[in-house]
Design an enzyme around this catalytic site. Structure first.
Site, PDB file in Angstrom:
ATOM      1  N   ASN A 126       0.828  -1.218   0.000  1.00  0.00           N
ATOM      2  CA  ASN A 126       0.000   0.000   0.000  1.00  0.00           C
ATOM      3  C   ASN A 126       0.860   1.265   0.000  1.00  0.00           C
ATOM      4  O   ASN A 126       0.345   2.358   0.223  1.00  0.00           O
ATOM      5  CB  ASN A 126      -0.909   0.027   1.229  1.00  0.00           C
ATOM      6  CG  ASN A 126      -1.836  -1.160   1.273  1.00  0.00           C
ATOM      7  OD1 ASN A 126      -2.404  -1.537   0.245  1.00  0.00           O
ATOM      8  ND2 ASN A 126      -1.995  -1.761   2.421  1.00  0.00           N
ATOM      9  N   HIS A 144     -14.583  -1.625   5.227  1.00  0.00           N
ATOM     10  CA  HIS A 144     -13.442  -2.324   5.817  1.00  0.00           C
ATOM     11  C   HIS A 144     -13.758  -2.895   7.203  1.00  0.00           C
ATOM     12  O   HIS A 144     -14.555  -2.335   7.966  1.00  0.00           O
ATOM     13  CB  HIS A 144     -12.281  -1.316   5.933  1.00  0.00           C
ATOM     14  CG  HIS A 144     -10.981  -1.938   6.312  1.00  0.00           C
ATOM     15  ND1 HIS A 144     -10.435  -1.807   7.564  1.00  0.00           N
ATOM     16  CD2 HIS A 144     -10.117  -2.698   5.595  1.00  0.00           C
ATOM     17  CE1 HIS A 144      -9.275  -2.450   7.593  1.00  0.00           C
ATOM     18  NE2 HIS A 144      -9.061  -2.994   6.416  1.00  0.00           N
ATOM     19  N   ASP A 192     -14.124   7.079   5.133  1.00  0.00           N
ATOM     20  CA  ASP A 192     -12.803   6.474   5.282  1.00  0.00           C
ATOM     21  C   ASP A 192     -12.037   6.687   3.972  1.00  0.00           C
ATOM     22  O   ASP A 192     -12.410   6.146   2.934  1.00  0.00           O
ATOM     23  CB  ASP A 192     -12.995   4.978   5.592  1.00  0.00           C
ATOM     24  CG  ASP A 192     -11.690   4.238   5.816  1.00  0.00           C
ATOM     25  OD1 ASP A 192     -10.687   4.607   5.187  1.00  0.00           O
ATOM     26  OD2 ASP A 192     -11.692   3.273   6.602  1.00  0.00           O
ATOM     27  N   HIS A 252      -7.601   4.735   1.258  1.00  0.00           N
ATOM     28  CA  HIS A 252      -6.978   4.450  -0.039  1.00  0.00           C
ATOM     29  C   HIS A 252      -7.048   5.621  -1.011  1.00  0.00           C
ATOM     30  O   HIS A 252      -6.517   5.534  -2.126  1.00  0.00           O
ATOM     31  CB  HIS A 252      -7.615   3.201  -0.655  1.00  0.00           C
ATOM     32  CG  HIS A 252      -7.419   2.003   0.204  1.00  0.00           C
ATOM     33  ND1 HIS A 252      -6.299   1.210   0.128  1.00  0.00           N
ATOM     34  CD2 HIS A 252      -8.173   1.495   1.211  1.00  0.00           C
ATOM     35  CE1 HIS A 252      -6.373   0.252   1.033  1.00  0.00           C
ATOM     36  NE2 HIS A 252      -7.509   0.400   1.705  1.00  0.00           N
ATOM     37  N   LYS A 307      -0.355   4.050   4.328  1.00  0.00           N
ATOM     38  CA  LYS A 307      -0.446   3.679   2.912  1.00  0.00           C
ATOM     39  C   LYS A 307       0.302   4.732   2.081  1.00  0.00           C
ATOM     40  O   LYS A 307       1.522   4.704   2.039  1.00  0.00           O
ATOM     41  CB  LYS A 307      -1.906   3.490   2.522  1.00  0.00           C
ATOM     42  CG  LYS A 307      -2.566   2.396   3.400  1.00  0.00           C
ATOM     43  CD  LYS A 307      -3.937   2.014   2.965  1.00  0.00           C
ATOM     44  CE  LYS A 307      -4.682   1.207   4.002  1.00  0.00           C
ATOM     45  NZ  LYS A 307      -4.122  -0.097   4.360  1.00  0.00           N
TER      46      LYS A 307
HETATM   47  C1  PLP Z   1     -10.364   1.145   4.262  1.00  0.00           C
HETATM   48  C2  PLP Z   1      -9.409   0.979   5.399  1.00  0.00           C
HETATM   49  N1  PLP Z   1      -9.665   1.607   6.553  1.00  0.00           N
HETATM   50  C3  PLP Z   1      -8.846   1.487   7.600  1.00  0.00           C
HETATM   51  C4  PLP Z   1      -7.712   0.711   7.538  1.00  0.00           C
HETATM   52  C5  PLP Z   1      -6.860   0.595   8.753  1.00  0.00           C
HETATM   53  O1  PLP Z   1      -5.722   1.396   8.659  1.00  0.00           O
HETATM   54  P1  PLP Z   1      -4.405   1.025   9.457  1.00  0.00           P
HETATM   55  O2  PLP Z   1      -3.662   0.004   8.673  1.00  0.00           O
HETATM   56  O3  PLP Z   1      -3.660   2.319   9.590  1.00  0.00           O
HETATM   57  O4  PLP Z   1      -4.830   0.486  10.798  1.00  0.00           O
HETATM   58  C6  PLP Z   1      -7.409   0.042   6.340  1.00  0.00           C
HETATM   59  C7  PLP Z   1      -6.223  -0.796   6.128  1.00  0.00           C
HETATM   60  O5  PLP Z   1      -5.429  -1.201   6.822  1.00  0.00           O
HETATM   61  C8  PLP Z   1      -8.277   0.178   5.251  1.00  0.00           C
HETATM   62  O6  PLP Z   1      -8.033  -0.466   4.097  1.00  0.00           O
END
Ligand code: PLP
Length: 390
Positions: free
Chosen positions: A46, A132, A204, A207, A238
């Site tokens: 990512n 997610h 959110d 991405h 990411k």
């Molecule tokens: C859409 C989405 N939200 C939240 C997260 C969580 O982020 P983090 O890896 O910083 O905990 C992710 C991926 O890990 C994600 O793909």
């Protein structure tokens, strides 16, 4: 020590369904890994903007390490709130065109903190069916009722909202770019539906941040919706190449979260080198604001080529390109064949995606050049033919 029998039974059942997971050691970080004379193409990273190893990002992390040390030593509300955290929050707020932002330990923790602070028993969260796992866990933790609307279907959201009876707070959550399908939420319509019912909104942008919008500000800014959305969250793990999570919001919401978000209150502040790295990444992005746009352009070309030979890339419109396979076993076989050619693209299986929609997921990054994408395309087409997908 005797281990309970159900542990082995659980693992055996996963194995039988080709769903057992195992950790693999990656020889390095980023979209392209030079290792032992090989050029490994990593399409499962990512690190979209290739910033995790960028010299300026490393230097900024090192500087923060020298200045403050390896850890923050306490939670933000105790003595872990360093000038560096506030500097990053100001920079992220500016980047996201909001008055303030608030850091969390990770994106997962940001979602957990925001949702549980805003809703509880008797309240209702309306979530896109494909959001997610971190959002689902956050909703379960909050004890609010979860209502799922059909993926990217604003009309269905409106129907669910209009059928809602009883009081309680309402919260609508979705992703602006979906992590597994790489498609885009109809943000304007979703916002309109939520506003009709005075529901709060959490978008959110894990991405989308760094990649979409002016200077990588994300899709919310691209659509000029930043002042309509209560919580625009993102991750720093990411496109920004480091670690952590954040939310861009109003000063009042920030104050509220500082007082109510348990995943902010009861955990240690982000380590200084991690914070320094993101400040470095934002500087790189400021001096090269088209980094995300270039990646999206290359992704579009790659997607067109895949579609051209008959591969099903669903509705991808981002740097995330799924290739629908269907059966779990076939998705694993395809990933394995690619891996033999030093092309890493992970098979995504249930429960991460719905049953029968196992896929290979390609995440393109700024590290992949034209010749890397040519090589990936050729190997992918050959392996797909061998497996009868084409
Ligand atoms: C859409 C989405 N939200 C939240 C997260 C969580 O982020 P983090 O890896 O910083 O905990 C992710 C991926 O890990 C994600 O793909």
């Amino acid at each position: 020590m005797k281990e309970p029998e159900w542990i082995e039974k659980t693992l055996a059942a996963l194995r039988a369904d080709d769903l057992e997971r195992a950790l693999r050691t990656s020889p390095g970080v980023g979209g392209v890994i030079e290792h032992g004379g090989r050029r490994i193409l990593n399409f499962a990273s990512n690190d979209y903007l290739d910033l995790a190893r960028h010299p300026e990002v490393r230097a900024a992390a090192q500087q923060a390490l020298q200045e403050y040390g390896a850890g923050a030593g306490a939670s933000r509300l105790v003595t872990g709130n360093l000038p560096l955290h506030e500097e990053l929050e100001a920079a992220l707020a500016q980047h996201k065109r909001r008055p303030t932002s608030l850091l969390f330990g990770s994106g997962y923790l940001a979602n957990a903190g925001i949702v549980t602070a805003c809703v509880g028993r008797g309240d209702t969260v309306f979530a896109d069916r494909l959001v997610h796992a971190s959002l689902i866990d956050a909703i379960l933790l909050s004890r609010a009722t979860l209502r799922r609307f059909r993926h990217n279907d604003a009309a269905h959201l409106r129907e669910c909202l209009s059928k809602h009876r009883g009081g309680g707070r309402l919260l609508v959550v979705t992703e602006s770019v979906f992590s597994m399908d790489g498609d885009l939420a109809p943000l304007r319509e979703i916002v309109a539906c939520a506003q009709e019912k005075q529901a709060m909104m959490l978008i959110d942008e894990a991405h989308a941040s760094g990649v979409f919008g002016p200077g990588g500000a994300g899709r919310v800014v691209e659509e000029n919706l930043q002042d309509e959305i209560h919580f625009c969250m993102g991750t720093l793990s990411k496109a920004y190449g480091s670690y952590g999570g954040f939310v861009a919001c109003s000063p009042k919401m920030r104050k509220f979260l500082i007082n109510r978000a348990r995943s902010l209150i009861y955990t240690t502040a982000l380590p200084p080198p991690v914070v320094g790295a993101v400040l470095g990444a934002l500087r790189v992005l400021q001096s090269d604001p088209e980094r995300g746009a270039r990646l999206l352009h290359r992704a579009e070309q790659f997607r067109d080529r895949l579609r051209g030979v008959g591969l099903n890339v669903l509705n991808s419109a981002s740097q995330i390109i799924p290739i629908l396979v269907g059966e779990n076993r076939k998705a694993l076989d395809l990933a394995e064949r690619l891996r033999r050619d030093d092309i890493v693209a992970v098979a995504i299986r249930p429960p991460t995606v719905p049953a029968g929609t196992a896929r290979i997921r390609f995440s393109l990054t700024a590290a992949h050049d034209e010749s890397d994408l040519d090589r990936a395309f050729e190997h992918l087409v050959r392996a797909s033919r061998e497996l009868g997908l084409l």
